[in-house]
Enzyme design. Structure first.
Site, PDB file in Angstrom:
ATOM      1  N   LEU A  61       2.993   6.189  -2.846  1.00  0.00           N
ATOM      2  CA  LEU A  61       4.031   6.952  -3.158  1.00  0.00           C
ATOM      3  C   LEU A  61       4.227   7.028  -4.753  1.00  0.00           C
ATOM      4  O   LEU A  61       4.753   7.998  -5.141  1.00  0.00           O
ATOM      5  CB  LEU A  61       5.249   6.576  -2.458  1.00  0.00           C
ATOM      6  CG  LEU A  61       5.278   6.749  -0.899  1.00  0.00           C
ATOM      7  CD1 LEU A  61       6.777   6.670  -0.267  1.00  0.00           C
ATOM      8  CD2 LEU A  61       4.592   8.260  -0.280  1.00  0.00           C
ATOM      9  N   THR A  94       0.757  -1.151   0.122  1.00  0.00           N
ATOM     10  CA  THR A  94      -0.024   0.081  -0.062  1.00  0.00           C
ATOM     11  C   THR A  94       0.758   1.283  -0.173  1.00  0.00           C
ATOM     12  O   THR A  94       0.484   2.269  -0.673  1.00  0.00           O
ATOM     13  CB  THR A  94      -0.969   0.091   1.218  1.00  0.00           C
ATOM     14  OG1 THR A  94      -1.795  -1.169   1.135  1.00  0.00           O
ATOM     15  CG2 THR A  94      -2.016   1.196   1.115  1.00  0.00           C
ATOM     16  N   CYS A  95       1.868   1.216   0.731  1.00  0.00           N
ATOM     17  CA  CYS A  95       2.704   2.323   0.837  1.00  0.00           C
ATOM     18  C   CYS A  95       3.636   2.720  -0.462  1.00  0.00           C
ATOM     19  O   CYS A  95       3.603   3.725  -0.913  1.00  0.00           O
ATOM     20  CB  CYS A  95       3.606   2.114   2.040  1.00  0.00           C
ATOM     21  SG  CYS A  95       3.403   2.109   3.552  1.00  0.00           S
ATOM     22  N   THR A  96       3.805   1.749  -1.122  1.00  0.00           N
ATOM     23  CA  THR A  96       4.668   1.728  -2.537  1.00  0.00           C
ATOM     24  C   THR A  96       3.463   2.482  -3.470  1.00  0.00           C
ATOM     25  O   THR A  96       3.886   3.250  -4.351  1.00  0.00           O
ATOM     26  CB  THR A  96       5.233   0.323  -2.811  1.00  0.00           C
ATOM     27  OG1 THR A  96       6.026  -0.053  -1.831  1.00  0.00           O
ATOM     28  CG2 THR A  96       5.875   0.587  -4.191  1.00  0.00           C
TER      29      THR A  96
END
Length: 158
Positions: A56, A51-53
């Site tokens: 961003l 999710t973070c990747t």
């Protein structure tokens, strides 16, 4: 904490808490040194997580929206500098990544987005104006990604 977002300690209209964190080049970045232009702080739980990747990468792919608005963008996580440097290189991030590794989560705590139970920052974003005042923020519960349209609407209000 469960699935709910914690109560924010930094709200719209507050002066953003100052901090100094290290970027992926080992350079200290002090928030108050960036006054004179808007800054977006994007707290993320972990480098290399799905999710973070994706969040961003979406910001990376739309970086011109932030550049056009004159916004300096920083992602902040509790990962060590070396992990963030490898993540930035792998994903081609052109914005700064800052390490809140030690003292662990200190800046995340200041902004009310640290999950003490899990030892990570939750997904919180803070748009700070040229005078250092928070003009917009969003904090999402665990597992819920932030929406690009929310960022774009906030940029339009600058």
């Amino acid at each position: 904490m469960g699935a709910e977002a914690p109560e924010l300690t930094v709200r719209t209209g507050d002066v953003a808490p100052d901090f100094t964190l290290t970027d992926t080049h080992g350079t200290p970045v002090r928030l108050s040194d960036l006054r004179g232009g808007p800054v977006l702080l994007v707290f993320v739980p972990f480098a290399f997580s799905g999710t973070c990747t994706s969040e961003l990468c979406e910001l990376r792919d739309n970086i011109e929206d932030f550049e056009t608005a004159g916004v300096t963008l920083f992602a902040i996580s509790c990962d060590p500098v070396f992990s963030l440097k490898a993540w930035a290189a792998q994903e081609g991030y052109t914005f700064g990544l800052l390490s809140d590794f030690w003292p662990h989560g200190e800046v995340s705590r200041q902004y009310g987005v640290f999950d003490d139970e899990r030892g990570l920052a939750i997904r919180g974003s803070f748009l700070i104006d040229a005078d250092g005042v928070v003009r917009w923020s969003v904090v999402n519960p665990r597992g819920q990604r932030r929406d690009l349209a929310g960022y774009q609407a906030a940029l339009a209000e600058l």
